[in-house]
Design a protein around this motif. Sequence first.
Motif, PDB file in Angstrom:
ATOM      1  N   GLY A  89       0.973  -1.184  -0.043  1.00  0.00           N
ATOM      2  CA  GLY A  89      -0.049  -0.062  -0.138  1.00  0.00           C
ATOM      3  C   GLY A  89       0.817   1.462  -0.176  1.00  0.00           C
ATOM      4  N   LYS A  90       0.226   2.390  -0.220  1.00  0.00           N
ATOM      5  CA  LYS A  90       1.029   3.612   0.128  1.00  0.00           C
ATOM      6  C   LYS A  90       0.477   4.594   1.053  1.00  0.00           C
ATOM      7  CE  LYS A  90      -0.118   4.934  -4.578  1.00  0.00           C
ATOM      8  NZ  LYS A  90       0.456   5.300  -5.830  1.00  0.00           N
ATOM      9  N   LYS A  91       1.226   5.331   1.615  1.00  0.00           N
ATOM     10  CA  LYS A  91       0.746   6.533   2.818  1.00  0.00           C
ATOM     11  C   LYS A  91       1.774   7.492   2.712  1.00  0.00           C
ATOM     12  CE  LYS A  91       3.191   4.667   6.561  1.00  0.00           C
ATOM     13  NZ  LYS A  91       2.922   3.983   7.879  1.00  0.00           N
ATOM     14  N   GLU A  92       1.044   8.818   3.064  1.00  0.00           N
ATOM     15  CA  GLU A  92       1.974   9.998   3.162  1.00  0.00           C
ATOM     16  C   GLU A  92       2.474  10.076   4.596  1.00  0.00           C
ATOM     17  OE1 GLU A  92       0.083  13.649   1.945  1.00  0.00           O
ATOM     18  OE2 GLU A  92       0.509  13.234  -0.231  1.00  0.00           O
ATOM     19  N   VAL A  93       3.797  10.607   4.591  1.00  0.00           N
ATOM     20  CA  VAL A  93       4.229  10.805   5.747  1.00  0.00           C
ATOM     21  C   VAL A  93       5.029  12.022   6.013  1.00  0.00           C
ATOM     22  CG1 VAL A  93       4.726   8.375   6.455  1.00  0.00           C
ATOM     23  CG2 VAL A  93       6.507   9.519   5.076  1.00  0.00           C
ATOM     24  N   SER A  94       5.251  12.680   6.887  1.00  0.00           N
ATOM     25  CA  SER A  94       6.150  13.914   7.273  1.00  0.00           C
ATOM     26  C   SER A  94       7.484  13.553   7.482  1.00  0.00           C
ATOM     27  CB  SER A  94       5.430  14.818   8.251  1.00  0.00           C
ATOM     28  OG  SER A  94       4.257  15.283   7.917  1.00  0.00           O
ATOM     29  N   VAL A  95       8.299  14.274   6.807  1.00  0.00           N
ATOM     30  CA  VAL A  95       9.747  14.473   6.996  1.00  0.00           C
ATOM     31  C   VAL A  95      10.308  15.589   6.943  1.00  0.00           C
ATOM     32  CG1 VAL A  95      10.197  12.003   6.228  1.00  0.00           C
ATOM     33  CG2 VAL A  95      10.312  13.645   4.703  1.00  0.00           C
ATOM     34  N   LYS A  96      11.547  15.956   7.410  1.00  0.00           N
ATOM     35  CA  LYS A  96      12.176  17.283   7.664  1.00  0.00           C
ATOM     36  C   LYS A  96      13.258  17.284   6.438  1.00  0.00           C
ATOM     37  CE  LYS A  96      12.120  19.717  11.567  1.00  0.00           C
ATOM     38  NZ  LYS A  96      12.742  20.527  12.533  1.00  0.00           N
ATOM     39  N   TYR A  97      13.317  17.940   5.171  1.00  0.00           N
ATOM     40  CA  TYR A  97      14.160  18.300   4.193  1.00  0.00           C
ATOM     41  C   TYR A  97      14.509  19.657   4.070  1.00  0.00           C
ATOM     42  CZ  TYR A  97      15.859  18.436  -0.618  1.00  0.00           C
ATOM     43  OH  TYR A  97      16.440  18.620  -1.650  1.00  0.00           O
ATOM     44  N   ASN A  98      15.812  19.768   4.111  1.00  0.00           N
ATOM     45  CA  ASN A  98      16.302  21.360   3.999  1.00  0.00           C
ATOM     46  C   ASN A  98      15.506  22.216   5.172  1.00  0.00           C
ATOM     47  OD1 ASN A  98      18.169  20.777   2.068  1.00  0.00           O
ATOM     48  ND2 ASN A  98      16.872  21.550   0.614  1.00  0.00           N
ATOM     49  N   GLY A  99      15.342  21.704   6.092  1.00  0.00           N
ATOM     50  CA  GLY A  99      14.938  22.667   7.195  1.00  0.00           C
ATOM     51  C   GLY A  99      13.389  22.839   7.443  1.00  0.00           C
TER      52      GLY A  99
ATOM     53  N   ILE B 253       8.047  18.462   4.879  1.00  0.00           N
ATOM     54  CA  ILE B 253       7.355  17.985   3.648  1.00  0.00           C
ATOM     55  C   ILE B 253       6.685  16.783   3.824  1.00  0.00           C
ATOM     56  CG2 ILE B 253       9.011  19.292   2.359  1.00  0.00           C
ATOM     57  CD1 ILE B 253      10.092  16.172   1.618  1.00  0.00           C
ATOM     58  N   ARG B 254       5.464  16.478   2.963  1.00  0.00           N
ATOM     59  CA  ARG B 254       4.813  15.221   2.812  1.00  0.00           C
ATOM     60  C   ARG B 254       5.384  14.485   1.822  1.00  0.00           C
ATOM     61  NH1 ARG B 254       2.126  13.963   6.802  1.00  0.00           N
ATOM     62  NH2 ARG B 254       0.544  13.090   5.829  1.00  0.00           N
ATOM     63  N   ALA B 255       5.649  13.031   2.015  1.00  0.00           N
ATOM     64  CA  ALA B 255       6.254  12.242   0.959  1.00  0.00           C
ATOM     65  C   ALA B 255       5.399  10.867   0.969  1.00  0.00           C
ATOM     66  CB  ALA B 255       7.720  11.940   1.324  1.00  0.00           C
ATOM     67  N   MET B 256       5.420  10.315   0.091  1.00  0.00           N
ATOM     68  CA  MET B 256       4.810   9.087  -0.213  1.00  0.00           C
ATOM     69  C   MET B 256       5.671   8.087   0.007  1.00  0.00           C
ATOM     70  SD  MET B 256       4.308   6.361  -2.517  1.00  0.00           S
ATOM     71  CE  MET B 256       4.878   6.955  -4.146  1.00  0.00           C
ATOM     72  N   ILE B 257       5.155   6.859   0.795  1.00  0.00           N
ATOM     73  CA  ILE B 257       5.919   5.649   1.269  1.00  0.00           C
ATOM     74  C   ILE B 257       5.067   4.644   0.945  1.00  0.00           C
ATOM     75  CG2 ILE B 257       5.683   5.863   3.482  1.00  0.00           C
ATOM     76  CD1 ILE B 257       8.440   4.633   4.178  1.00  0.00           C
ATOM     77  N   TYR B 258       5.785   3.313   0.436  1.00  0.00           N
ATOM     78  CA  TYR B 258       5.033   2.403   0.369  1.00  0.00           C
ATOM     79  C   TYR B 258       5.212   1.487   1.677  1.00  0.00           C
ATOM     80  CZ  TYR B 258       4.572   2.950  -4.715  1.00  0.00           C
ATOM     81  OH  TYR B 258       4.259   3.333  -5.737  1.00  0.00           O
ATOM     82  N   TYR B 259       4.408   0.703   1.775  1.00  0.00           N
ATOM     83  CA  TYR B 259       4.466  -0.463   3.083  1.00  0.00           C
ATOM     84  C   TYR B 259       3.671  -1.671   2.614  1.00  0.00           C
ATOM     85  CZ  TYR B 259      -0.446   0.773   3.645  1.00  0.00           C
ATOM     86  OH  TYR B 259      -1.764   1.052   3.611  1.00  0.00           O
TER      87      TYR B 259
END
Length: 140
Positions: free
Chosen positions: A77-87, A90-96
């Motif tokens: 499946g896939k979902k959106e997660v939050s990560v820090k990028y360049n301070g 951002i929201r990014a898609m990840i598969y699980y």
Amino acid sequence: MYYLAYGINTNLNSMRWRCPQARSLGKVTLKDHKLAFRTFCDAVNEPGATMECALWEITDLCEMSLDALEGYPNFYGKKEVSVKYNGRKIRAMIYYMKDRHAVAPPSQQYLDTVADGYDDHGMDLTQLVDALEELAECIS
């Protein structure tokens, strides 16, 4: 769109072939997840854990190619997660993995491809070793 990879899609050569429009943005840390092996890599929710991922900027065409590779929506499946990028956050898609598949070791070729991808992105190989050790405990 942003995409987080933690398995074979960390590998620059594999992604160049699979998604030529994708652009690697380096590594980021994903909170509350850890790497696990179930023949293939999986991102497992675990409060307090962290895992490194490769961050990619991808196109809609890339996402279609990745969906086919990952067996979306049946295997992963896939979902959106939050990560820090360049301070900034951002929201990014990840598969699980959608279902907990049989616990089994990866093939040597798969593991080598993932390890090369980790090297490509300066990611810590310790998370691969830890996931393999956890897998060994489960199957022994």
